[in-house]
Design a protein around this motif. Sequence first.
Motif, PDB file in Angstrom:
ATOM      1  N   MET A 289      14.500  25.051  11.401  1.00  0.00           N
ATOM      2  CA  MET A 289      15.919  24.715  11.383  1.00  0.00           C
ATOM      3  C   MET A 289      16.200  23.462  10.565  1.00  0.00           C
ATOM      4  SD  MET A 289      18.496  24.116  14.610  1.00  0.00           S
ATOM      5  CE  MET A 289      17.529  22.761  15.265  1.00  0.00           C
ATOM      6  N   CYS A 290      15.311  22.488  10.613  1.00  0.00           N
ATOM      7  CA  CYS A 290      15.542  21.214   9.940  1.00  0.00           C
ATOM      8  C   CYS A 290      14.485  20.957   8.877  1.00  0.00           C
ATOM      9  CB  CYS A 290      15.571  20.077  10.947  1.00  0.00           C
ATOM     10  SG  CYS A 290      17.035  20.066  11.962  1.00  0.00           S
ATOM     11  N   ASN A 291      14.114  21.970   8.147  1.00  0.00           N
ATOM     12  CA  ASN A 291      13.072  21.776   7.155  1.00  0.00           C
ATOM     13  C   ASN A 291      13.334  22.680   5.958  1.00  0.00           C
ATOM     14  OD1 ASN A 291      10.668  20.640   6.139  1.00  0.00           O
ATOM     15  ND2 ASN A 291       9.717  20.764   8.156  1.00  0.00           N
ATOM     16  N   SER A 292      12.613  22.438   4.911  1.00  0.00           N
ATOM     17  CA  SER A 292      12.630  23.319   3.741  1.00  0.00           C
ATOM     18  C   SER A 292      11.193  23.547   3.309  1.00  0.00           C
ATOM     19  CB  SER A 292      13.453  22.699   2.609  1.00  0.00           C
ATOM     20  OG  SER A 292      12.974  21.413   2.275  1.00  0.00           O
ATOM     21  N   PHE A 293      10.955  24.684   2.691  1.00  0.00           N
ATOM     22  CA  PHE A 293       9.588  25.096   2.382  1.00  0.00           C
ATOM     23  C   PHE A 293       9.498  25.488   0.911  1.00  0.00           C
ATOM     24  CE2 PHE A 293      10.447  25.810   6.812  1.00  0.00           C
ATOM     25  CZ  PHE A 293       9.321  25.312   7.449  1.00  0.00           C
ATOM     26  N   PRO A 294       9.065  24.573   0.049  1.00  0.00           N
ATOM     27  CA  PRO A 294       8.933  24.895  -1.371  1.00  0.00           C
ATOM     28  C   PRO A 294       7.732  25.794  -1.635  1.00  0.00           C
ATOM     29  CG  PRO A 294       8.114  22.696  -0.946  1.00  0.00           C
ATOM     30  CD  PRO A 294       8.704  23.187   0.342  1.00  0.00           C
ATOM     31  N   SER A 295       7.558  26.164  -2.861  1.00  0.00           N
ATOM     32  CA  SER A 295       6.452  27.035  -3.246  1.00  0.00           C
ATOM     33  C   SER A 295       5.110  26.344  -3.016  1.00  0.00           C
ATOM     34  CB  SER A 295       6.577  27.418  -4.723  1.00  0.00           C
ATOM     35  OG  SER A 295       5.406  28.067  -5.177  1.00  0.00           O
ATOM     36  N   PRO A 296       4.120  27.078  -2.484  1.00  0.00           N
ATOM     37  CA  PRO A 296       2.791  26.490  -2.272  1.00  0.00           C
ATOM     38  C   PRO A 296       1.919  26.484  -3.526  1.00  0.00           C
ATOM     39  CG  PRO A 296       2.825  28.709  -1.430  1.00  0.00           C
ATOM     40  CD  PRO A 296       4.219  28.439  -1.919  1.00  0.00           C
TER      41      PRO A 296
ATOM     42  N   LEU B 196      -4.216  34.645   2.975  1.00  0.00           N
ATOM     43  CA  LEU B 196      -3.767  33.389   3.572  1.00  0.00           C
ATOM     44  C   LEU B 196      -2.244  33.321   3.600  1.00  0.00           C
ATOM     45  CD1 LEU B 196      -6.138  30.722   1.940  1.00  0.00           C
ATOM     46  CD2 LEU B 196      -6.248  31.622   4.269  1.00  0.00           C
ATOM     47  N   ASP B 197      -1.736  32.722   4.673  1.00  0.00           N
ATOM     48  CA  ASP B 197      -0.316  32.377   4.748  1.00  0.00           C
ATOM     49  C   ASP B 197      -0.211  30.867   4.555  1.00  0.00           C
ATOM     50  OD1 ASP B 197       0.533  34.957   5.220  1.00  0.00           O
ATOM     51  OD2 ASP B 197       0.303  34.767   7.394  1.00  0.00           O
ATOM     52  N   THR B 198       0.320  30.443   3.436  1.00  0.00           N
ATOM     53  CA  THR B 198       0.387  29.018   3.100  1.00  0.00           C
ATOM     54  C   THR B 198       1.802  28.506   3.336  1.00  0.00           C
ATOM     55  OG1 THR B 198      -1.251  29.425   1.374  1.00  0.00           O
ATOM     56  CG2 THR B 198      -0.110  27.300   1.323  1.00  0.00           C
ATOM     57  N   VAL B 199       1.910  27.496   4.177  1.00  0.00           N
ATOM     58  CA  VAL B 199       3.205  26.901   4.520  1.00  0.00           C
ATOM     59  C   VAL B 199       3.201  25.450   4.061  1.00  0.00           C
ATOM     60  CG1 VAL B 199       4.830  26.377   6.360  1.00  0.00           C
ATOM     61  CG2 VAL B 199       3.420  28.440   6.492  1.00  0.00           C
ATOM     62  N   VAL B 200       4.230  25.065   3.340  1.00  0.00           N
ATOM     63  CA  VAL B 200       4.330  23.697   2.819  1.00  0.00           C
ATOM     64  C   VAL B 200       5.648  23.081   3.300  1.00  0.00           C
ATOM     65  CG1 VAL B 200       4.181  22.228   0.771  1.00  0.00           C
ATOM     66  CG2 VAL B 200       3.068  24.468   0.794  1.00  0.00           C
TER      67      VAL B 200
ATOM     68  N   PHE C 188       0.866  -1.174   0.000  1.00  0.00           N
ATOM     69  CA  PHE C 188       0.000   0.000   0.000  1.00  0.00           C
ATOM     70  C   PHE C 188       0.910   1.234   0.000  1.00  0.00           C
ATOM     71  CE2 PHE C 188      -4.051  -1.834   2.169  1.00  0.00           C
ATOM     72  CZ  PHE C 188      -4.270  -2.615   1.039  1.00  0.00           C
ATOM     73  N   ILE C 189       0.640   2.167  -0.913  1.00  0.00           N
ATOM     74  CA  ILE C 189       1.497   3.342  -1.051  1.00  0.00           C
ATOM     75  C   ILE C 189       0.671   4.603  -0.832  1.00  0.00           C
ATOM     76  CG2 ILE C 189       3.088   4.599  -2.545  1.00  0.00           C
ATOM     77  CD1 ILE C 189       3.465   2.010  -4.133  1.00  0.00           C
ATOM     78  N   LEU C 190       1.009   5.364   0.206  1.00  0.00           N
ATOM     79  CA  LEU C 190       0.384   6.671   0.394  1.00  0.00           C
ATOM     80  C   LEU C 190       0.947   7.631  -0.643  1.00  0.00           C
ATOM     81  CD1 LEU C 190       0.505   6.915   4.293  1.00  0.00           C
ATOM     82  CD2 LEU C 190      -1.426   6.260   2.860  1.00  0.00           C
ATOM     83  N   GLU C 191       0.066   8.406  -1.287  1.00  0.00           N
ATOM     84  CA  GLU C 191       0.488   9.167  -2.458  1.00  0.00           C
ATOM     85  C   GLU C 191       1.372  10.369  -2.138  1.00  0.00           C
ATOM     86  OE1 GLU C 191      -3.006  10.383  -4.447  1.00  0.00           O
ATOM     87  OE2 GLU C 191      -3.836  11.495  -2.745  1.00  0.00           O
ATOM     88  N   HIS C 192       1.388  10.804  -0.871  1.00  0.00           N
ATOM     89  CA  HIS C 192       2.266  11.897  -0.447  1.00  0.00           C
ATOM     90  C   HIS C 192       1.913  13.207  -1.167  1.00  0.00           C
ATOM     91  CE1 HIS C 192       6.488  13.829  -0.059  1.00  0.00           C
ATOM     92  NE2 HIS C 192       5.784  14.073   1.038  1.00  0.00           N
ATOM     93  N   ALA C 193       0.688  13.657  -0.978  1.00  0.00           N
ATOM     94  CA  ALA C 193       0.258  14.947  -1.522  1.00  0.00           C
ATOM     95  C   ALA C 193       0.929  16.089  -0.740  1.00  0.00           C
ATOM     96  CB  ALA C 193      -1.261  15.062  -1.409  1.00  0.00           C
ATOM     97  N   PRO C 194       1.187  17.249  -1.347  1.00  0.00           N
ATOM     98  CA  PRO C 194       0.825  17.635  -2.722  1.00  0.00           C
ATOM     99  C   PRO C 194       1.882  17.299  -3.767  1.00  0.00           C
ATOM    100  CG  PRO C 194       1.702  19.526  -1.596  1.00  0.00           C
ATOM    101  CD  PRO C 194       1.743  18.394  -0.601  1.00  0.00           C
ATOM    102  N   PHE C 195       2.913  16.533  -3.376  1.00  0.00           N
ATOM    103  CA  PHE C 195       3.989  16.221  -4.321  1.00  0.00           C
ATOM    104  C   PHE C 195       3.687  14.958  -5.130  1.00  0.00           C
ATOM    105  CE2 PHE C 195       5.691  18.106  -0.387  1.00  0.00           C
ATOM    106  CZ  PHE C 195       6.101  19.327  -0.882  1.00  0.00           C
ATOM    107  N   PHE C 196       2.878  14.073  -4.542  1.00  0.00           N
ATOM    108  CA  PHE C 196       2.413  12.863  -5.219  1.00  0.00           C
ATOM    109  C   PHE C 196       3.568  11.983  -5.711  1.00  0.00           C
ATOM    110  CE2 PHE C 196      -0.959  16.065  -5.770  1.00  0.00           C
ATOM    111  CZ  PHE C 196      -2.005  15.402  -5.138  1.00  0.00           C
TER     112      PHE C 196
END
Length: 393
Positions: free
Chosen positions: A318-325, A339-343, A222-230
């Motif tokens: 500190m241990c993350n990255s935030f791509p474009s929403p 809205l402030d959108t954080v991904v 079973f594979i979770l699709e990992h949205a929003p990157f899919f």
Amino acid sequence: MARITVDIENEIDRFCNNVKQSTYTRSVDLALATILILKKLIGESKWSNASELITLIRSYAHRLNEGQPVDSITFNITRRILKLIREVSVRIIHGRNEGSDISLTLQAVLNDRPAMSAMNEDETEDSNEDLKLKKKQIHADLTESLPVSNIEGDVPVQRLRPELMDDLNWASTEIELSVKNLAQQALAHIHANEIILTLGYSYTVEQFFKYAAGKKRQFHVFILEHAPFFTGHKMALNLSQSNISVTVVTDSAVFAIMARVNKILIGTRSLLANGGLTAKSGTYNLALAAKNYNVPLLVCAPTYKFSPTYLPSFDPVMCNSFPSPENILAYESSYQSSLDTVVPTHDYVPPELVTLIIGSGMGNAPSYVYRIVSELYSAEDNDLERSQKKSPR
């Protein structure tokens, strides 16, 4: 004083740009690229002894890690090479690896035990005196032969560079084979007719599944699709091409399907010293659901992902990255201004939610990670990410 050439400066700039542009899609590619740039730094720069080389590499550590979190693979590889420099220095000066004197001392004590047990009572008092003298002699030899803190300054470049380059070539080969060696443990963890859950795409996990399938082991993924990157769609496609039964599941259904799952197998970005891990976003929810249903959570982590960093209270910046929403909220949307959108791309999973860590060797509990980290890196390099010393431009 150590100096580097203009060509190496350009190579470092090119490496940093590749990291920022996400050119290295796989973690093993980033690890090999880091070793390659450090090999050039060691082989082509001008330095006179091991101490200058260590200072040089530490001064460029932050520059090589630009645009990456503090628990990155680049820092791990840098620490590992600093450890190799110290080990090679000790081997050149004393003719053995660091720590071998302690092993020899313990072996000498063990060798004395059978002889002592066979002694007569009349000889016990004399033997105790001999044993005391022997212990004093061993302690004196150990004290004289142990490396001093500034031993690196005594190792010249002419002797250090050839041996160090050989060790770096060996380390590079070990990293190249790390995923393959890890995948060979698949049959010990994947059993017939099991249902295994994973999240998104991981090259290490993909090879793990393919190795088991190649040995005619039947199982369903079973594979979770990992949205929003899919990225789960890519994993499903690659596994199905190897005749592995797969089902893509939405991330929101993780709790609903957990009762049917036998185990969870995931990859990780880094494995922290306390046994926790940073993995792709959604992993924390997955781990909580697994804990509720008592489903074992297995983590595939090659050696170069072990980090001495501690994150007792996870800092998502500190241990993350935030791509474009953009994938969640279009730039032209009317809600954009309100809205402030954080991904965030990663989650922190505490060690109490992890069952087993599958490394290049045998599997280990999260509580044992600190021991592996202490063997991989020198204690004086654990604060590398907190050092304020940076290289000149």
